[in-house]
Design a protein around this motif. Structure first.
Motif, PDB file in Angstrom:
ATOM      1  N   ASP A 121       3.063 -19.820  42.428  1.00 37.94           N
ATOM      2  CA  ASP A 121       2.606 -19.042  41.284  1.00 37.94           C
ATOM      3  C   ASP A 121       3.311 -19.430  39.994  1.00 37.94           C
ATOM      4  O   ASP A 121       2.751 -19.314  38.911  1.00 37.94           O
ATOM      5  CB  ASP A 121       2.839 -17.548  41.572  1.00 37.94           C
ATOM      6  N   VAL A 122       4.555 -19.847  40.124  1.00 38.15           N
ATOM      7  CA  VAL A 122       5.347 -20.285  38.971  1.00 38.15           C
ATOM      8  C   VAL A 122       5.962 -21.617  39.377  1.00 38.15           C
ATOM      9  O   VAL A 122       6.425 -21.761  40.515  1.00 38.15           O
ATOM     10  CB  VAL A 122       6.482 -19.269  38.667  1.00 38.15           C
ATOM     11  N   ILE A 123       5.940 -22.588  38.467  1.00 36.79           N
ATOM     12  CA  ILE A 123       6.615 -23.863  38.771  1.00 36.79           C
ATOM     13  C   ILE A 123       7.681 -24.113  37.713  1.00 36.79           C
ATOM     14  O   ILE A 123       7.373 -24.199  36.523  1.00 36.79           O
ATOM     15  CB  ILE A 123       5.632 -25.066  38.783  1.00 36.79           C
ATOM     16  N   TYR A 124       8.929 -24.198  38.163  1.00 37.08           N
ATOM     17  CA  TYR A 124      10.021 -24.645  37.304  1.00 37.08           C
ATOM     18  C   TYR A 124      10.377 -26.059  37.758  1.00 37.08           C
ATOM     19  O   TYR A 124      10.465 -26.320  38.966  1.00 37.08           O
ATOM     20  CB  TYR A 124      11.263 -23.765  37.473  1.00 37.08           C
ATOM     21  N   ALA A 125      10.573 -26.939  36.782  1.00 33.90           N
ATOM     22  CA  ALA A 125      10.909 -28.329  37.120  1.00 33.90           C
ATOM     23  C   ALA A 125      12.297 -28.656  36.604  1.00 33.90           C
ATOM     24  O   ALA A 125      12.675 -28.207  35.517  1.00 33.90           O
ATOM     25  CB  ALA A 125       9.892 -29.269  36.489  1.00 33.90           C
ATOM     26  N   SER A 126      13.045 -29.434  37.350  1.00 33.69           N
ATOM     27  CA  SER A 126      14.298 -29.962  36.796  1.00 33.69           C
ATOM     28  C   SER A 126      13.920 -31.097  35.850  1.00 33.69           C
ATOM     29  O   SER A 126      12.806 -31.634  35.921  1.00 33.69           O
ATOM     30  CB  SER A 126      15.218 -30.472  37.907  1.00 33.69           C
ATOM     31  N   ASP A 127      14.846 -31.448  34.982  1.00 31.92           N
ATOM     32  CA  ASP A 127      14.537 -32.532  34.038  1.00 31.92           C
ATOM     33  C   ASP A 127      14.377 -33.872  34.745  1.00 31.92           C
ATOM     34  O   ASP A 127      13.949 -34.852  34.143  1.00 31.92           O
ATOM     35  CB  ASP A 127      15.597 -32.597  32.913  1.00 31.92           C
ATOM     36  N   GLU A 128      14.699 -33.908  36.053  1.00 32.72           N
ATOM     37  CA  GLU A 128      14.530 -35.152  36.821  1.00 32.72           C
ATOM     38  C   GLU A 128      13.253 -35.145  37.662  1.00 32.72           C
ATOM     39  O   GLU A 128      12.987 -36.091  38.413  1.00 32.72           O
ATOM     40  CB  GLU A 128      15.737 -35.341  37.759  1.00 32.72           C
ATOM     41  N   ALA A 129      12.468 -34.092  37.558  1.00 31.85           N
ATOM     42  CA  ALA A 129      11.271 -33.985  38.420  1.00 31.85           C
ATOM     43  C   ALA A 129      10.207 -35.008  38.022  1.00 31.85           C
ATOM     44  O   ALA A 129      10.115 -35.418  36.862  1.00 31.85           O
ATOM     45  CB  ALA A 129      10.698 -32.573  38.341  1.00 31.85           C
ATOM     46  N   VAL A 130       9.434 -35.426  39.008  1.00 31.82           N
ATOM     47  CA  VAL A 130       8.338 -36.383  38.802  1.00 31.82           C
ATOM     48  C   VAL A 130       7.138 -35.856  39.586  1.00 31.82           C
ATOM     49  O   VAL A 130       7.275 -35.519  40.765  1.00 31.82           O
ATOM     50  CB  VAL A 130       8.723 -37.787  39.335  1.00 31.82           C
ATOM     51  N   PHE A 131       5.990 -35.783  38.934  1.00 31.55           N
ATOM     52  CA  PHE A 131       4.784 -35.237  39.575  1.00 31.55           C
ATOM     53  C   PHE A 131       3.719 -36.324  39.659  1.00 31.55           C
ATOM     54  O   PHE A 131       3.543 -37.091  38.709  1.00 31.55           O
ATOM     55  CB  PHE A 131       4.233 -34.058  38.763  1.00 31.55           C
ATOM     56  N   GLY A 132       3.006 -36.359  40.758  1.00 31.36           N
ATOM     57  CA  GLY A 132       1.921 -37.335  40.837  1.00 31.36           C
ATOM     58  C   GLY A 132       1.071 -37.152  42.073  1.00 31.36           C
ATOM     59  O   GLY A 132       1.453 -36.480  43.034  1.00 31.36           O
ATOM     60  N   ARG A 154       8.472 -24.254  32.996  1.00 32.23           N
ATOM     61  CA  ARG A 154       9.718 -24.545  32.279  1.00 32.23           C
ATOM     62  C   ARG A 154      10.349 -25.799  32.842  1.00 32.23           C
ATOM     63  O   ARG A 154      10.194 -26.095  34.028  1.00 32.23           O
ATOM     64  CB  ARG A 154      10.724 -23.399  32.455  1.00 32.23           C
ATOM     65  N   VAL A 155      11.077 -26.528  31.991  1.00 33.26           N
ATOM     66  CA  VAL A 155      11.915 -27.642  32.460  1.00 33.26           C
ATOM     67  C   VAL A 155      13.368 -27.231  32.226  1.00 33.26           C
ATOM     68  O   VAL A 155      13.726 -26.747  31.146  1.00 33.26           O
ATOM     69  CB  VAL A 155      11.599 -28.955  31.704  1.00 33.26           C
ATOM     70  N   ILE A 156      14.175 -27.419  33.260  1.00 33.98           N
ATOM     71  CA  ILE A 156      15.543 -26.888  33.263  1.00 33.98           C
ATOM     72  C   ILE A 156      16.480 -28.010  33.728  1.00 33.98           C
ATOM     73  O   ILE A 156      16.117 -28.779  34.633  1.00 33.98           O
ATOM     74  CB  ILE A 156      15.605 -25.688  34.244  1.00 33.98           C
ATOM     75  N   PRO A 157      17.676 -28.129  33.133  1.00 37.14           N
ATOM     76  CA  PRO A 157      18.614 -29.139  33.634  1.00 37.14           C
ATOM     77  C   PRO A 157      18.815 -28.988  35.151  1.00 37.14           C
ATOM     78  O   PRO A 157      18.912 -27.847  35.656  1.00 37.14           O
ATOM     79  CB  PRO A 157      19.915 -28.844  32.873  1.00 37.14           C
ATOM     80  N   ALA A 158      18.871 -30.113  35.849  1.00 33.50           N
ATOM     81  CA  ALA A 158      18.868 -30.100  37.319  1.00 33.50           C
ATOM     82  C   ALA A 158      19.908 -29.140  37.903  1.00 33.50           C
ATOM     83  O   ALA A 158      19.614 -28.393  38.843  1.00 33.50           O
ATOM     84  CB  ALA A 158      19.090 -31.509  37.839  1.00 33.50           C
ATOM     85  N   GLU A 159      21.117 -29.149  37.303  1.00 36.06           N
ATOM     86  CA  GLU A 159      22.197 -28.336  37.896  1.00 36.06           C
ATOM     87  C   GLU A 159      21.971 -26.835  37.709  1.00 36.06           C
ATOM     88  O   GLU A 159      22.610 -26.012  38.367  1.00 36.06           O
ATOM     89  CB  GLU A 159      23.566 -28.781  37.354  1.00 36.06           C
ATOM     90  N   LEU A 198      18.700 -25.498  37.754  1.00 40.11           N
ATOM     91  CA  LEU A 198      17.328 -25.174  38.174  1.00 40.11           C
ATOM     92  C   LEU A 198      17.263 -23.997  39.145  1.00 40.11           C
ATOM     93  O   LEU A 198      16.540 -23.023  38.923  1.00 40.11           O
ATOM     94  CB  LEU A 198      16.670 -26.422  38.797  1.00 40.11           C
ATOM     95  N   LEU A 199      18.046 -24.105  40.214  1.00 41.30           N
ATOM     96  CA  LEU A 199      17.960 -23.079  41.260  1.00 41.30           C
ATOM     97  C   LEU A 199      18.421 -21.722  40.733  1.00 41.30           C
ATOM     98  O   LEU A 199      17.806 -20.687  41.006  1.00 41.30           O
ATOM     99  CB  LEU A 199      18.793 -23.513  42.464  1.00 41.30           C
ATOM    100  N   GLU A 200      19.504 -21.762  39.967  1.00 47.47           N
ATOM    101  CA  GLU A 200      20.038 -20.520  39.386  1.00 47.47           C
ATOM    102  C   GLU A 200      18.949 -19.823  38.549  1.00 47.47           C
ATOM    103  O   GLU A 200      18.741 -18.611  38.664  1.00 47.47           O
ATOM    104  CB  GLU A 200      21.231 -20.904  38.500  1.00 47.47           C
ATOM    105  N   GLU A 201      18.251 -20.600  37.718  1.00 55.39           N
ATOM    106  CA  GLU A 201      17.218 -20.018  36.854  1.00 55.39           C
ATOM    107  C   GLU A 201      16.035 -19.516  37.677  1.00 55.39           C
ATOM    108  O   GLU A 201      15.463 -18.463  37.384  1.00 55.39           O
ATOM    109  CB  GLU A 201      16.738 -21.052  35.821  1.00 55.39           C
ATOM    110  N   ALA A 202      15.660 -20.282  38.716  1.00 58.25           N
ATOM    111  CA  ALA A 202      14.530 -19.857  39.563  1.00 58.25           C
ATOM    112  C   ALA A 202      14.879 -18.557  40.277  1.00 58.25           C
ATOM    113  O   ALA A 202      14.053 -17.637  40.358  1.00 58.25           O
ATOM    114  CB  ALA A 202      14.192 -20.955  40.571  1.00 58.25           C
ATOM    115  N   LEU A 203      16.121 -18.454  40.760  1.00 59.88           N
ATOM    116  CA  LEU A 203      16.546 -17.228  41.461  1.00 59.88           C
ATOM    117  C   LEU A 203      16.625 -16.050  40.489  1.00 59.88           C
ATOM    118  O   LEU A 203      16.304 -14.911  40.844  1.00 59.88           O
ATOM    119  CB  LEU A 203      17.891 -17.453  42.163  1.00 59.88           C
ATOM    120  N   LYS A 204      17.040 -16.343  39.246  1.00 62.67           N
ATOM    121  CA  LYS A 204      17.109 -15.291  38.230  1.00 62.67           C
ATOM    122  C   LYS A 204      15.700 -14.740  37.962  1.00 62.67           C
ATOM    123  O   LYS A 204      15.486 -13.523  37.894  1.00 62.67           O
ATOM    124  CB  LYS A 204      17.696 -15.876  36.931  1.00 62.67           C
TER     125      LYS A 204
END
Ligand code: CAA
Length: 263
Positions: free
Chosen positions: A123-134, A184-189, A191-197
């Protein structure tokens, strides 16, 4: 590659009341390729979380550098048409899209093929700044089979979806954000903290309103505007049959934080 021992799905509970479930795809040596066993374990885990009243929100993430590299190519290679056209091939893949509880994808690296499709079922997608989609299936002589052509089109629009599916071109996290594929794009380190928040924030809302809200938003992709507007109105009315609706409005007027009970 030899089968990796152990669970391919890891489950942790977060929050005071274990209201957030963190599901980690755990097949790192195969870049989280979505083999039948992993998808079966994922479906079983979601069945379990769906019936656990404590769980309000699910977060799904992968391994460092990879969310999921798509369907398992080694598993698919020997299959012939009669085997794939019959159940159970890909049958449990839709389980995630049928989850009633809100699901947040924390995409921390490659989300390719079925990996991108899995993220789009959330339902929500947060990506780290290192994510790649294809959707690179075309480079394998096949096409997306778990929603890639359909959900991508509805999310980023036909021209970009068509280009990605026809060429296999991958998007960086920044491109995915611009295209509306991720929230949202979030710095990799972080990402999880923000998703859990975000998960905790959603978990504090009325669980009934949350389920109805998810149904209403999802209907926008499946119905005409007039049918969608009517559906939304009916669900809005339905919230007036709950105590939580009164609690929320009363708390606003009393300038207090609402405590929703799910009634
Ligand atoms: N299926 C099976 N095995 C996979 C896999 C996949 N989708 N992706 C990676 N692996 C395996 C590799 O074969 C390799 O195994 P060995 O050690 O036995 O050689 C191991 O994982 C590590 O892979 P790489 O060396 O390629 O790792 P990398 O870090 O250099 O690259 C990657 C990572 C960019 C994700 C790359 O592995 C890749 O491009 N993977 C395939 C992506 C793809 O084409 N996905 C579409 C699958 S089809 C599909 O999903 C259909 C559908 O819609 C349902």
């Amino acid at each position: 590659m030899a089968a990796e021992p152990g669970a391919m799905i890891l489950l942790e509970r977060h929050g005071d009341g274990a209201e957030v479930a963190l599901v980690t795809l755990n097949r790192p040596r195969a870049r989280n390729a979505l083999c039948d066993l992993l998808m079966t374990q994922l479906a079983d885990t979601l069945d379990q979380l769906e019936t656990d009243d404590r769980v309000r929100v699910v977060v799904i993430t992968g391994q460092p550098g990879v969310f999921a590299a798509g369907a398992d190519i080694k598993e698919m290679l020997p299959k012939e048409f009669p085997a794939v056209v019959q159940p159970p091939f890909l049958q449990h893949w839709d389980r995630l899209s049928r989850c009633q509880k809100p699901v947040i994808a924390a995409v921390n690296g490659y989300a390719l093929g079925g990996g991108c499709e899995l993220a789009m079922m959330c339902d929500v997608i947060y990506a780290s700044d290192e994510a790649v989609f294809g959707q690179p299936e075309i480079t394998l002589g096949t096409i997306p089979g778990a929603g890639g052509t359909q959900r991508l089109c509805r999310t980023v629009g036909r021209p970009l979806a068509m280009e990605m599916c026809l060429t296999g071109r991958k998007l960086t996290a920044a491109e995915a954000l611009q295209a509306g594929l991720v929230g949202r794009v979030i710095p990799a380190e972080k990402l999880l903290e923000e998703a859990l928040k975000t998960a905790s924030r959603i978990a504090a809302m009325s669980p009934i309103a949350t389920v109805l809200c998810k149904k209403a938003v999802n209907a926008a992709h499946q119905t005409s505007l007039s049918a969608g507007l009517q559906y939304e109105r009916d669900l809005f009315y339905a919230t007036f049959a709950t105590e939580d609706r009164r609690t929320g409005m009363d708390a606003f007027i009393q300038k207090q934080a609402p405590v929703f009970t799910g009634k």
